[in-house]
Design a protein around this motif. Structure first.
Motif, mmCIF file in Angstrom:
data_model
loop_
_atom_site.group_PDB
_atom_site.id
_atom_site.type_symbol
_atom_site.label_atom_id
_atom_site.label_comp_id
_atom_site.label_asym_id
_atom_site.label_seq_id
_atom_site.Cartn_x
_atom_site.Cartn_y
_atom_site.Cartn_z
ATOM 1 N N ILE A 462 0.894 24.125 -8.245
ATOM 2 C CA ILE A 462 -0.921 24.758 -7.176
ATOM 3 C C ILE A 462 -0.033 25.018 -6.074
ATOM 4 C CG2 ILE A 462 -2.420 24.413 -5.899
ATOM 5 C CD1 ILE A 462 -3.916 22.383 -7.980
ATOM 6 N N ALA A 463 1.178 24.140 -5.821
ATOM 7 C CA ALA A 463 1.305 24.641 -4.308
ATOM 8 C C ALA A 463 2.511 26.271 -4.023
ATOM 9 C CB ALA A 463 2.590 23.496 -3.907
ATOM 10 N N ASN A 464 3.240 26.081 -5.102
ATOM 11 C CA ASN A 464 3.948 27.056 -5.693
ATOM 12 C C ASN A 464 3.204 29.079 -5.704
ATOM 13 O OD1 ASN A 464 6.696 25.990 -5.916
ATOM 14 N ND2 ASN A 464 6.328 26.236 -7.953
ATOM 15 N N GLU A 465 1.935 28.218 -6.742
ATOM 16 C CA GLU A 465 0.814 29.392 -6.402
ATOM 17 C C GLU A 465 0.386 29.371 -5.445
ATOM 18 O OE1 GLU A 465 -2.107 28.538 -9.103
ATOM 19 O OE2 GLU A 465 -0.407 28.314 -11.262
ATOM 20 N N ILE A 466 -0.409 29.045 -4.476
ATOM 21 C CA ILE A 466 -0.132 28.737 -3.140
ATOM 22 C C ILE A 466 0.715 30.230 -1.864
ATOM 23 C CG2 ILE A 466 -1.364 28.364 -0.910
ATOM 24 C CD1 ILE A 466 -2.914 25.531 -2.782
ATOM 25 N N ALA A 467 1.883 29.502 -2.075
ATOM 26 C CA ALA A 467 2.644 29.966 -1.337
ATOM 27 C C ALA A 467 3.001 31.554 -1.711
ATOM 28 C CB ALA A 467 4.258 28.929 -1.565
ATOM 29 N N SER A 468 3.091 31.521 -2.920
ATOM 30 C CA SER A 468 3.390 33.235 -3.437
ATOM 31 C C SER A 468 1.893 33.884 -3.452
ATOM 32 C CB SER A 468 3.593 33.008 -5.130
ATOM 33 O OG SER A 468 2.664 33.000 -5.461
ATOM 34 N N GLY A 469 0.694 33.690 -2.549
ATOM 35 C CA GLY A 469 -0.535 34.237 -2.598
ATOM 36 C C GLY A 469 -1.088 34.109 -4.292
ATOM 37 N N LYS A 470 -0.809 33.831 -5.242
ATOM 38 C CA LYS A 470 -0.984 33.856 -6.416
ATOM 39 C C LYS A 470 -2.458 32.833 -6.437
ATOM 40 C CE LYS A 470 2.575 34.197 -9.113
ATOM 41 N NZ LYS A 470 3.339 33.386 -9.980
ATOM 42 N N ALA A 471 -2.767 31.979 -5.892
ATOM 43 C CA ALA A 471 -3.944 30.619 -5.419
ATOM 44 C C ALA A 471 -4.158 30.778 -3.770
ATOM 45 C CB ALA A 471 -3.808 30.260 -5.732
ATOM 46 N N SER A 472 -5.131 30.148 -3.899
ATOM 47 C CA SER A 472 -5.887 30.321 -2.777
ATOM 48 C C SER A 472 -5.945 28.667 -2.312
ATOM 49 C CB SER A 472 -7.295 30.270 -2.220
ATOM 50 O OG SER A 472 -8.702 29.755 -2.814
ATOM 51 N N ARG A 473 -5.826 27.939 -0.084
ATOM 52 C CA ARG A 473 -5.973 26.565 -0.948
ATOM 53 C C ARG A 473 -6.252 25.543 -1.556
ATOM 54 N NH1 ARG A 473 -8.786 24.998 3.789
ATOM 55 N NH2 ARG A 473 -9.886 26.715 4.035
ATOM 56 N N HIS A 474 -8.033 26.613 -1.683
ATOM 57 C CA HIS A 474 -8.576 25.360 -2.505
ATOM 58 C C HIS A 474 -9.095 25.121 -3.701
ATOM 59 C CE1 HIS A 474 -11.159 26.875 0.918
ATOM 60 N NE2 HIS A 474 -11.150 28.370 0.635
ATOM 61 N N LYS A 475 -7.658 25.666 -4.250
ATOM 62 C CA LYS A 475 -7.304 24.811 -5.118
ATOM 63 C C LYS A 475 -6.490 23.663 -5.731
ATOM 64 C CE LYS A 475 -5.316 27.282 -9.539
ATOM 65 N NZ LYS A 475 -4.662 27.728 -9.870
ATOM 66 N N ARG A 476 -5.674 23.637 -4.096
ATOM 67 C CA ARG A 476 -5.498 22.230 -4.213
ATOM 68 C C ARG A 476 -6.556 21.005 -4.024
ATOM 69 N NH1 ARG A 476 -0.879 19.704 -3.006
ATOM 70 N NH2 ARG A 476 -0.614 17.781 -2.321
ATOM 71 N N ASN A 477 -6.862 20.309 -5.412
ATOM 72 C CA ASN A 477 -7.875 19.236 -4.721
ATOM 73 C C ASN A 477 -7.839 18.530 -6.592
ATOM 74 O OD1 ASN A 477 -10.442 20.257 -7.378
ATOM 75 N ND2 ASN A 477 -9.733 22.094 -6.063
ATOM 76 N N ASN A 478 -8.253 17.391 -6.351
ATOM 77 C CA ASN A 478 -8.393 16.599 -8.173
ATOM 78 C C ASN A 478 -9.136 17.331 -8.498
ATOM 79 O OD1 ASN A 478 -6.701 14.742 -5.999
ATOM 80 N ND2 ASN A 478 -8.548 13.139 -5.918
ATOM 81 N N TYR A 479 -10.654 18.317 -8.830
ATOM 82 C CA TYR A 479 -11.075 17.874 -9.233
ATOM 83 C C TYR A 479 -10.365 19.256 -10.453
ATOM 84 C CZ TYR A 479 -15.562 16.398 -7.095
ATOM 85 O OH TYR A 479 -15.993 15.062 -6.883
ATOM 86 N N SER A 480 -9.503 20.172 -9.712
ATOM 87 C CA SER A 480 -8.559 21.334 -10.475
ATOM 88 C C SER A 480 -7.134 20.369 -11.372
ATOM 89 C CB SER A 480 -8.368 22.255 -9.252
ATOM 90 O OG SER A 480 -9.330 23.267 -9.145
ATOM 91 N N VAL A 481 -6.376 19.599 -10.684
ATOM 92 C CA VAL A 481 -5.623 18.565 -11.072
ATOM 93 C C VAL A 481 -6.123 17.912 -12.339
ATOM 94 C CG1 VAL A 481 -4.034 17.544 -10.734
ATOM 95 C CG2 VAL A 481 -4.511 18.242 -8.639
#
Length: 559
Positions: A462-481
């Motif tokens: 998820i951190a890689n996706e956020i850093a590369s612009g593939k995902a927003s910071r909102h994806k980093r949460n327990n429900y997504s994990v």
């Protein structure tokens, strides 16, 4: 309220004494001997005038708040997300297929108010294969499902009480099954209104920009996984010809029966639709809005379904074939399943990337399967107790000495040498670093077995996706994990668990790397994935309509 406050302020203003000539009012002459008296007389007037100003400020704030709340209510009736027009815009054919609008909905209105959507129409091979796999088991079974010529009816669930993802998913499944039975699509509130931050280490999962459909999960038709049955992005605008029936349900603990009454009313209307379809009249559709707490009516609804199924008597409607009654709640398997849970493409894509990362680390070819196991350790269950089939109450002891014995026994006769190093993915609610590291060390001491912290793998991707612009910071949460982990676990070769429902001292008979899908109960795609075996027994212990099975001493089923 606003009018009343305005009247009060006007009256107060009229009662205010006239001010000095400095502001154009008549001036009174006071002698020096009365200066002190004048000052003491004017002080209450000044205080009164300040209070007048304060009242005006409060009125302005009250009107602003009222306007904001009314706009929020309007937005709740027809939810539009902040990113609705920021992404690609679907053409009308795509929206017709998805079900945002029916073929008989007003085309001009649909084009004018076109709602964009991302992810859900992903046609990549991995996502499409996953959809087909998820619905294959139910689709292959003898169909109990009612036929629907279209899904243009609408059900709107308006419930603002918040809880965890598992609880909300059970509610969504119940209404998805009912919706599909009534030839309707169901719209639910967004995560911001339904998910609590209690189970999440941040508020990102409940940010206003998140959506169940594009960020977490939704429900599809078992017979056609491309047809979305339940989501928070279903279009509920009135069709060009208007609604043929509008039902408003407001329920609480005093009137749980009203939901069943309105359910039967909607069913009768669908029978009328079938007759209109057979004739020359173009059938209109219904809009059913349900307000109130789900847990105020869910058990009454379940009991009513069982009563109608067993007696064949349906109050206020023609007879419904007993095999067609929709599955409701989490207990029974003898009602018809119409809908299947589907994770969003965003969740599935991250799960696929994590598996590819593991393939590269363990030297598995791109076209070769990744053999891995999964171990779930619920440390919180050490403090909880559950009643087993013999009436004994116990918890699951998972301290490191016990886990050392469990792992040694489970893998004692296992030889993974010909398969190379096998990853054992570990999931646990334990946050103590010392315990987690101790558990990983125990696993790594077993020949050809290597511990992998699943949460860290998912969070890293998820951190890689956020850093590369593939995902927003909102994806980093327990429900997504949690959802990403479940999607990965479905492909596990074997599944081990230590919690209050399954707490064996040894599970050596479960270790296998074969491709026999029939034994992989964890690949069903339902929640919670690791309670699937033994789930019916455990949950029926709280089912008021199936208690008789417990009294006969029925034990949890074997694998």
């Amino acid at each position: 309220h606003c009018i009343l406050i305005i009247i009060i302020i006007v009256v107060i203003s009229a009662m205010l004494p006239q001010s000095s000539a400095a502001d154009g009012s008549p001036q009174q002459n006071y002698s020096s001997s009365t200066a002190v008296e004048d000052t003491s007389r004017r002080r209450p007037q000044q205080i009164f005038q300040q209070g007048h100003r304060i009242c005006l400020c409060l009125l302005f704030g009250f009107v602003t708040l009222t306007f904001t709340r009314n706009m929020a209510v309007l937005a709740e009736v027809n939810p539009v997300h902040e990113d609705s027009h920021a992404n690609i815009v679907e053409n009308r054919d795509q929206r017709l297929k998805r079900g945002d609008i029916g073929s008989d909905f007003d085309a001009a209105t649909a084009a004018e108010n076109n709602i964009s959507k991302i992810d859900i129409n992903d046609t990549s091979t991995s996502v499409r294969d996953y959809r087909n796999k998820r619905t294959q088991t139910q689709a292959d079974a003898p169909s109990c499902r009612r036929h629907c010529p279209n899904l243009n009816n609408r059900i709107v669930i308006k419930m603002k009480q918040k809880a965890g993802l598992l609880d909300r998913t059970y509610i969504m499944r119940a209404w998805a099954n009912v919706g599909r039975f009534l030839c309707a699509r169901v719209v639910v509130p967004p995560p911001n209104d339904w998910l609590t931050g209690k189970h999440n280490n941040s508020s990102m999962a409940t940010a206003k920009k998140t959506s169940f459909e594009k960020d977490f999960l939704y429900f599809v038709d078992v017979d056609d996984p491309d047809q979305i049955i339940l989501s928070d992005r279903i279009d509920v605008r009135e069709p060009g010809g208007g609604w043929g029936l509008q039902i408003e349900t407001v329920t609480d603990n005093t009137n749980p029966e009203i939901v069943m009454e309105h359910f039967l009313q909607a069913y009768q209307f669908t029978e009328k639709q079938d007759k209109d379809k057979a004739g020359e009249d173009e059938p209109k559709h219904f809009l059913w809005t349900v307000r109130g707490k789900y847990h105020s009516y869910n058990m009454h609804f379940l009991k009513s379904l069982y009563k109608m199924k067993e007696t064949g008597i349906v109050d206020g409607a023609d007879s419904i074939p007993s095999q067609q009654f929709p599955k409701w709640e989490r207990y029974q398997d003898d009602l018809c399943v119409y809908a299947a849970k589907m994770e969003s493409a965003s969740i599935l894509q991250t799960a696929e990337r994590v598996k590819q990362n593991l393939k590269g680390r363990f030297g598995v070819g791109e076209n070769e399967p990744l053999n891995f196991g999964y171990l779930h350790v619920r440390r919180g269950d050490a403090r909880k107790k559950v009643e087993d089939d013999k009436g004994h109450r116990h918890s699951c002891y998972t301290e490191l000495p016990k886990m050392a014995r469990y792992l040694d026994c489970t893998f004692h006769e296992t030889n993974f040498s010909k398969n190379g190093s096998i990853p054992l993915l570990v999931g646990s609610d334990e946050t103590n670093a010392t315990y987690r590291q101790g558990l990983f060390s125990l696993i790594n001491n077993i020949p050809n077995l290597q511990a992998v912290d699943l949460d860290n793998e998912v969070l890293g991707e998820i951190a890689n996706e956020i850093a590369s612009g593939k995902a927003s910071r909102h994806k980093r949460n327990n429900y997504s994990v949690f959802l990403i982990s479940l999607a990965i676990i479905e492909d596990a070769s074997f599944y081990l668990r230590q919690h209050r429902v399954w707490c064996n001292d040894c599970d050596a008979d479960l270790i296998s790397l074969d491709e026999d899908e029939s034994r992989k109960w964890w690949s069903t795609g339902w929640l919670p994935v690791d309670w699937s075996v033994g789930l019916n027994w455990y949950q029926q212990s709280g089912n008021p309509f199936r208690r008789k099975d417990r009294h006969r001493g029925v034990s949890p089923p074997e694998i």
